[in-house]
Design a protein around this motif. Structure first.
Motif, PDB file in Angstrom:
ATOM      1  N   GLY A 312       0.800  -1.219   0.000  1.00  0.00           N
ATOM      2  CA  GLY A 312       0.000   0.000   0.000  1.00  0.00           C
ATOM      3  C   GLY A 312       0.828   1.262   0.000  1.00  0.00           C
ATOM      4  O   GLY A 312       0.416   2.292  -0.549  1.00  0.00           O
ATOM      5  N   PHE A 313       2.015   1.205   0.613  1.00  0.00           N
ATOM      6  CA  PHE A 313       2.898   2.372   0.668  1.00  0.00           C
ATOM      7  C   PHE A 313       3.670   2.570  -0.644  1.00  0.00           C
ATOM      8  O   PHE A 313       4.355   3.579  -0.801  1.00  0.00           O
ATOM      9  N   ASN A 317      -1.412   2.638  -9.757  1.00  0.00           N
ATOM     10  CA  ASN A 317      -2.259   1.800 -10.613  1.00  0.00           C
ATOM     11  C   ASN A 317      -1.436   0.904 -11.535  1.00  0.00           C
ATOM     12  O   ASN A 317      -1.805  -0.235 -11.810  1.00  0.00           O
ATOM     13  N   LYS A 318      -0.296   1.421 -12.009  1.00  0.00           N
ATOM     14  CA  LYS A 318       0.545   0.650 -12.914  1.00  0.00           C
ATOM     15  C   LYS A 318       1.070  -0.605 -12.234  1.00  0.00           C
ATOM     16  O   LYS A 318       1.045  -1.697 -12.809  1.00  0.00           O
ATOM     17  N   GLU A 319       1.574  -0.455 -10.998  1.00  0.00           N
ATOM     18  CA  GLU A 319       2.111  -1.614 -10.273  1.00  0.00           C
ATOM     19  C   GLU A 319       1.000  -2.477  -9.683  1.00  0.00           C
ATOM     20  O   GLU A 319       1.231  -3.639  -9.359  1.00  0.00           O
ATOM     21  N   MET A 366      -1.256   8.925   1.482  1.00  0.00           N
ATOM     22  CA  MET A 366      -2.034   9.186   0.273  1.00  0.00           C
ATOM     23  C   MET A 366      -2.312  10.676   0.087  1.00  0.00           C
ATOM     24  O   MET A 366      -2.473  11.142  -1.044  1.00  0.00           O
ATOM     25  N   LYS A 367      -2.367  11.426   1.161  1.00  0.00           N
ATOM     26  CA  LYS A 367      -2.576  12.869   1.055  1.00  0.00           C
ATOM     27  C   LYS A 367      -1.384  13.555   0.388  1.00  0.00           C
ATOM     28  O   LYS A 367      -1.526  14.615  -0.224  1.00  0.00           O
ATOM     29  N   LEU A 373      -2.992   4.026  -3.649  1.00  0.00           N
ATOM     30  CA  LEU A 373      -4.344   3.477  -3.716  1.00  0.00           C
ATOM     31  C   LEU A 373      -4.860   3.143  -2.316  1.00  0.00           C
ATOM     32  O   LEU A 373      -4.070   2.832  -1.421  1.00  0.00           O
ATOM     33  N   PRO A 374      -6.167   3.157  -2.116  1.00  0.00           N
ATOM     34  CA  PRO A 374      -6.729   2.783  -0.806  1.00  0.00           C
ATOM     35  C   PRO A 374      -6.429   1.328  -0.465  1.00  0.00           C
ATOM     36  O   PRO A 374      -6.335   0.474  -1.357  1.00  0.00           O
ATOM     37  N   GLN A 375      -6.313   1.047   0.821  1.00  0.00           N
ATOM     38  CA  GLN A 375      -6.045  -0.330   1.261  1.00  0.00           C
ATOM     39  C   GLN A 375      -7.112  -1.303   0.778  1.00  0.00           C
ATOM     40  O   GLN A 375      -6.816  -2.474   0.522  1.00  0.00           O
ATOM     41  N   GLN A 376      -8.347  -0.821   0.681  1.00  0.00           N
ATOM     42  CA  GLN A 376      -9.455  -1.694   0.319  1.00  0.00           C
ATOM     43  C   GLN A 376      -9.198  -2.419  -1.002  1.00  0.00           C
ATOM     44  O   GLN A 376      -9.584  -3.587  -1.172  1.00  0.00           O
ATOM     45  N   LYS A 377      -8.515  -1.765  -1.953  1.00  0.00           N
ATOM     46  CA  LYS A 377      -8.255  -2.395  -3.244  1.00  0.00           C
ATOM     47  C   LYS A 377      -7.372  -3.627  -3.085  1.00  0.00           C
ATOM     48  O   LYS A 377      -7.587  -4.656  -3.747  1.00  0.00           O
ATOM     49  N   PHE A 378      -6.378  -3.546  -2.214  1.00  0.00           N
ATOM     50  CA  PHE A 378      -5.476  -4.681  -1.984  1.00  0.00           C
ATOM     51  C   PHE A 378      -6.231  -5.812  -1.277  1.00  0.00           C
ATOM     52  O   PHE A 378      -6.060  -6.988  -1.602  1.00  0.00           O
ATOM     53  N   VAL A 379      -7.056  -5.423  -0.324  1.00  0.00           N
ATOM     54  CA  VAL A 379      -7.841  -6.410   0.419  1.00  0.00           C
ATOM     55  C   VAL A 379      -8.771  -7.172  -0.522  1.00  0.00           C
ATOM     56  O   VAL A 379      -8.876  -8.404  -0.455  1.00  0.00           O
ATOM     57  N   ASP A 380      -9.438  -6.454  -1.408  1.00  0.00           N
ATOM     58  CA  ASP A 380     -10.369  -7.097  -2.340  1.00  0.00           C
ATOM     59  C   ASP A 380      -9.669  -8.136  -3.211  1.00  0.00           C
ATOM     60  O   ASP A 380     -10.225  -9.215  -3.472  1.00  0.00           O
ATOM     61  N   VAL A 381      -8.451  -7.829  -3.656  1.00  0.00           N
ATOM     62  CA  VAL A 381      -7.716  -8.782  -4.492  1.00  0.00           C
ATOM     63  C   VAL A 381      -7.286  -9.998  -3.681  1.00  0.00           C
ATOM     64  O   VAL A 381      -7.364 -11.137  -4.152  1.00  0.00           O
TER      65      VAL A 381
END
Length: 473
Positions: A312-313, A317-319, A366-367, A373-381
């Protein structure tokens, strides 16, 4: 003359071959040059990527120090966290309402949906302290929970209306709401309480409340455990959270890591700690899981993979990539490769993937870096691929435990916003121990029901079960 013609044919053939070879060499040279240029460009881009991620990781260390200093004053820390979250608050509320609606039975939270009895909630937000805000009404004088009733027949207006009565805390274990609480009305409404999102849980209660309740349940399950783990070997693949960062200045600090505590809690034969600080799941940062998972001993009985925080850090989007392409050196592609490798190389091991704990540093970073990207995207995957490969999931992210968006959690358990103190790592260990106990209990029960553990005397000579029904041990 004939002989001269033959010589000319040979000469022409040789010249043609030389020209063809020259053309081939030229084409290969062009190909080789293009390949070398592409490789050099790739190396330049990779070096730039690692330099960018190194700078971000160094900034994270500075942020951790800031959080740790602020943690000495909980009010100041709470204001700081609120400031970071201010821009995401409206989005959080929207996501929470959508998540709640997705798991509510016939009623809905908003839009005049029935909540309980004849009472309706329309356009309101239900906060963890039991207050209802917004322009909506709660009508019908219906009992909401336990001994508590809605004060009067209506709670309405623009101001926050408090709900009166004997309101207790939410007491539930593993996501199931029970006992005397204002939220007991939700018991018959939520069809899938275990699948509630983090956003939905945050509207119900604080992370500190959730952490204490879940930890109590975990300790009870551990105390009542009848599973035998004495011959079991477990490997824990992870990052600095697995390696017990924050405690590394103490002597023999790894004894306080969650793998070491897990070994003691389960009485396992061995629990291997394969946590390396700063490591990511994918190949865009240091010590990628996908390149070192084969360090796990071949004879392990269970594998716990906990990661995603450092991804997350680092990841844009590319990576991040996509599940459609699953390309090399992307989160989606490298995680898929990791899971596939674990399944192929450790076919007899039970494999658990733990989603990352939600942390305030992700929002903070992220600020400053809008490519993150938000953490939620990684969690969903993680959830999607784990389901695809048939792995068990310990969904820390959506559990709402040890969430450093809660200033009280930071002060008590996560002093730098990411890594635990002694108590924080103990809670993680107890939660993992409880989850493993639950899994093996359910697995044993399933095996028993399927007939794998039937008493031989209860099976007739032709292999059928006796009519007495006493075939399950």
């Amino acid at each position: 003359m004939k002989k001269l013609n033959e010589i000319l044919v040979v000469i022409i053939f040789i010249l043609t071959a030389v020209l063809a070879a020259a053309a081939g060499l030229k084409a290969y040279d062009i190909y080789d040059t293009d390949r070398r240029i592409a490789k050099e460009q790739e190396e330049i881009e990779l070096a730039q990527l690692f330099a960018r991620n190194e700078e971000a990781q160094n900034r994270v260390l500075e942020m951790e120090a800031e959080i740790q200093e602020l943690a000495e004053d909980k009010e100041a820390l709470a204001r700081f966290i609120a400031q970071i979250q201010s821009e995401e608050l409206a989005e959080l509320i929207d996501e929470s309402e959508e998540a709640a609606e997705s798991i509510i039975g016939d009623g809905t939270v908003s839009g005049n949906g029935t909540v309980f009895g004849d009472g309706t909630v329309s356009g309101n937000i239900l906060w963890p302290d039991g207050t209802v805000s917004g322009n909506g009404t709660v009508s019908g004088n219906a009992t909401v929970s336990g001994n508590g009733t809605v004060s009067g027949n209506t709670v309405s207006g623009n101001a926050i209306g408090s709900v009166s009565g004997n309101r207790g805390e939410i007491n539930y274990y593993d996501g199931t709401m029970t006992d005397n609480s204002i939220f007991d009305a939700w018991r018959g409404i939520y069809e899938q309480p275990d699948n509630m999102s983090l956003a939905a849980r945050r509207l119900l209660r604080t992370s500190l409340q959730e952490t204490l309740e879940v930890n109590q349940a975990d300790r009870e399950r551990i105390a009542e455990n009848k599973q035998d783990f004495t011959g079991m070997k477990i490997a824990c693949l992870g990052d600095s959270i697995t390696a017990a960062a924050n405690l590394d200045k103490e002597d023999n600090y790894q004894q306080y890591s969650y793998p070491a505590r897990l070994k003691e809690l389960l009485g396992a034969e061995e629990v291997y700690n394969l946590g390396i600080g700063g490591s990511s799941i994918g190949r865009y940062w240091a010590d990628a899981y996908v390149e070192r998972y084969q360090e796990i001993p071949e004879d392990v009985d269970a594998i716990i993979v906990m990661g995603g925080t450092n991804d997350g850090f680092c990841v844009s989007n590319k990576e991040f990539g996509s599940l459609e392409e699953r390309a090399y050196r992307t989160f989606c592609g490298d995680l898929d490769e990791l899971m596939r490798g674990l399944k192929e190389n450790y076919p007899d091991a039970e494999i658990f993937f733990a989603t990352p704990l939600p942390n305030i540093l992700q929002d903070y970073l992220m600020k400053e870096r809008d490519y993150l990207l938000p953490q939620q995207k990684f969690v969903d995957v993680i959830l999607s691929l784990a389901g695809e490969y048939g792995f068990q999931v310990i969904d820390l992210y959506n559990s709402n435990i040890l969430d450093s968006h809660d200033a009280n959690v930071v002060a008590e358990y996560i002093p730098d916003g990411v890594h635990g103190n002694h108590e924080g790592y103990q809670i993680i260990a107890e939660h993992f121990a409880s989850q493993l106990i639950q899994h093996y209990e359910e697995k044993k029960e399933a095996d028993t029901v399927s007939g794998n553990d039937m008493d031989e005397e209860s099976v007739s000579e032709n292999g059928t079960e006796e009519e007495s029904g006493d075939n399950v041990s």
